[in-house]
Design a protein around this motif. Structure first.
Motif, PDB file in Angstrom:
ATOM      1  N   ALA A  19       0.834  -1.208   0.000  1.00  0.00           N
ATOM      2  CA  ALA A  19       0.000   0.000   0.000  1.00  0.00           C
ATOM      3  C   ALA A  19       0.865   1.254   0.000  1.00  0.00           C
ATOM      4  O   ALA A  19       0.579   2.214  -0.726  1.00  0.00           O
ATOM      5  N   ILE A  20       1.922   1.254   0.779  1.00  0.00           N
ATOM      6  CA  ILE A  20       2.798   2.428   0.844  1.00  0.00           C
ATOM      7  C   ILE A  20       3.557   2.609  -0.468  1.00  0.00           C
ATOM      8  O   ILE A  20       3.732   3.730  -0.941  1.00  0.00           O
ATOM      9  N   LYS A  21       3.972   1.504  -1.086  1.00  0.00           N
ATOM     10  CA  LYS A  21       4.651   1.616  -2.386  1.00  0.00           C
ATOM     11  C   LYS A  21       3.733   2.242  -3.431  1.00  0.00           C
ATOM     12  O   LYS A  21       4.170   3.037  -4.252  1.00  0.00           O
ATOM     13  N   SER A  22       2.454   1.884  -3.399  1.00  0.00           N
ATOM     14  CA  SER A  22       1.533   2.404  -4.409  1.00  0.00           C
ATOM     15  C   SER A  22       0.983   3.783  -4.053  1.00  0.00           C
ATOM     16  O   SER A  22       0.525   4.505  -4.937  1.00  0.00           O
ATOM     17  N   GLN A  23       1.004   4.149  -2.766  1.00  0.00           N
ATOM     18  CA  GLN A  23       0.503   5.454  -2.322  1.00  0.00           C
ATOM     19  C   GLN A  23       1.465   6.031  -1.280  1.00  0.00           C
ATOM     20  O   GLN A  23       1.162   6.014  -0.081  1.00  0.00           O
ATOM     21  N   PRO A  24       2.600   6.555  -1.687  1.00  0.00           N
ATOM     22  CA  PRO A  24       3.610   7.016  -0.727  1.00  0.00           C
ATOM     23  C   PRO A  24       3.108   8.042   0.291  1.00  0.00           C
ATOM     24  O   PRO A  24       3.649   8.124   1.396  1.00  0.00           O
ATOM     25  N   ASP A  25       2.070   8.801  -0.033  1.00  0.00           N
ATOM     26  CA  ASP A  25       1.568   9.803   0.905  1.00  0.00           C
ATOM     27  C   ASP A  25       1.011   9.193   2.187  1.00  0.00           C
ATOM     28  O   ASP A  25       0.988   9.858   3.232  1.00  0.00           O
ATOM     29  N   ILE A  26       0.566   7.942   2.150  1.00  0.00           N
ATOM     30  CA  ILE A  26       0.019   7.336   3.373  1.00  0.00           C
ATOM     31  C   ILE A  26       1.114   6.963   4.367  1.00  0.00           C
ATOM     32  O   ILE A  26       0.831   6.587   5.495  1.00  0.00           O
ATOM     33  N   ALA A  27       2.369   7.134   3.967  1.00  0.00           N
ATOM     34  CA  ALA A  27       3.490   6.842   4.866  1.00  0.00           C
ATOM     35  C   ALA A  27       3.810   8.014   5.788  1.00  0.00           C
ATOM     36  O   ALA A  27       4.603   7.876   6.708  1.00  0.00           O
ATOM     37  N   LYS A  28       3.166   9.152   5.570  1.00  0.00           N
ATOM     38  CA  LYS A  28       3.458  10.349   6.356  1.00  0.00           C
ATOM     39  C   LYS A  28       2.594  10.382   7.620  1.00  0.00           C
ATOM     40  O   LYS A  28       1.377  10.264   7.552  1.00  0.00           O
ATOM     41  N   PHE A  29       3.255  10.543   8.755  1.00  0.00           N
ATOM     42  CA  PHE A  29       2.587  10.571  10.053  1.00  0.00           C
ATOM     43  C   PHE A  29       2.911  11.864  10.788  1.00  0.00           C
ATOM     44  O   PHE A  29       3.976  12.440  10.600  1.00  0.00           O
ATOM     45  N   GLU A  30       1.981  12.302  11.621  1.00  0.00           N
ATOM     46  CA  GLU A  30       2.228  13.395  12.556  1.00  0.00           C
ATOM     47  C   GLU A  30       1.794  12.909  13.929  1.00  0.00           C
ATOM     48  O   GLU A  30       0.602  12.690  14.169  1.00  0.00           O
ATOM     49  N   PHE A  31       2.763  12.697  14.809  1.00  0.00           N
ATOM     50  CA  PHE A  31       2.469  12.276  16.173  1.00  0.00           C
ATOM     51  C   PHE A  31       2.420  13.512  17.059  1.00  0.00           C
ATOM     52  O   PHE A  31       3.112  14.485  16.804  1.00  0.00           O
ATOM     53  N   ARG A  32       1.571  13.462  18.088  1.00  0.00           N
ATOM     54  CA  ARG A  32       1.364  14.621  18.951  1.00  0.00           C
ATOM     55  C   ARG A  32       1.371  14.205  20.411  1.00  0.00           C
ATOM     56  O   ARG A  32       0.983  13.094  20.754  1.00  0.00           O
ATOM     57  N   ILE A  33       1.777  15.135  21.237  1.00  0.00           N
ATOM     58  CA  ILE A  33       1.757  14.923  22.680  1.00  0.00           C
ATOM     59  C   ILE A  33       1.382  16.249  23.331  1.00  0.00           C
ATOM     60  O   ILE A  33       1.779  17.310  22.849  1.00  0.00           O
TER      61      ILE A  33
END
Length: 182
Positions: A19-33
């Motif tokens: 899935a990440i290979k076909s849609q690289p944008d889904i690999a981007k995360f924003e973690f919050r605290i």
């Protein structure tokens, strides 16, 4: 039958990577605290929401709560582990998960993983007593004990897998941090 190695479902690993290979944008995360000061060296962090996989995550029904404290020798009351201990905890957790995941993805079954991580810190830097002393850790030592039917080649690959840990990368490379005080 679902095939697993090291507790990871192999098909899930393959599906996620695909899935990440076909849609690289889904690999981007924003973690919050979110964190609030309680008193002296005691503060509390709250973790729940994050962005990942192309959307806000809603998988967590409850937030995680962590107390940061200091031992009495560092003017605290042991309300929790201190932040530099949490850094070692984060490093151990991330490297362990990274090692187990990459081992599974490469067909290497593990029976046990344990580690000991030690960090040397001289508080003269933090207390602004010696400008030559770094504020943070001067050195971190990581020792893994990994058990399984492993060849010498497997062990070398496992060591390489540890270097793929995001927290290892954060600690060993400078990360731009912006600071705003309002």
């Amino acid at each position: 039958m679902v095939k697993t190695i090291n507790g990871f479902e192999l098909e899930a690993i393959s599906d996620t990577v695909g899935a990440i290979k076909s849609q690289p944008d889904i690999a981007k995360f924003e973690f919050r605290i979110n964190n609030e000061w309680i008193t002296a060296g005691h503060n509390r962090s709250y973790i729940k929401d994050f962005y990942g996989g192309g959307k806000e995550d809603d998988s967590r029904s409850k937030q995680f709560v962590f107390d940061n404290g200091e031992p009495p020798i560092l003017l605290g009351n042991n309300e929790g582990a201190n932040p530099v201990e949490f850094v070692l905890h984060a490093l151990a957790g991330c490297m362990t998960t990274t090692l187990a995941l990459h081992a599974a993805a490469n067909g290497i079954a593990l029976e046990k993983i344990s580690s000991r991580i030690e960090g040397d810190l001289d508080v003269q830097g933090f207390l602004d007593l010696d400008p030559e002393v770094r504020n943070g850790y001067q050195r971190i030592r990581v020792n893994f004990d990994v058990e399984g039917d492993l060849t010498a080649e497997d062990r070398a690959r496992l060591s390489d897998f540890c270097h793929k840990s995001p927290v290892f990368d954060i600690i060993t490379n400078k990360v731009p941090v912006s600071l705003e005080l309002s």
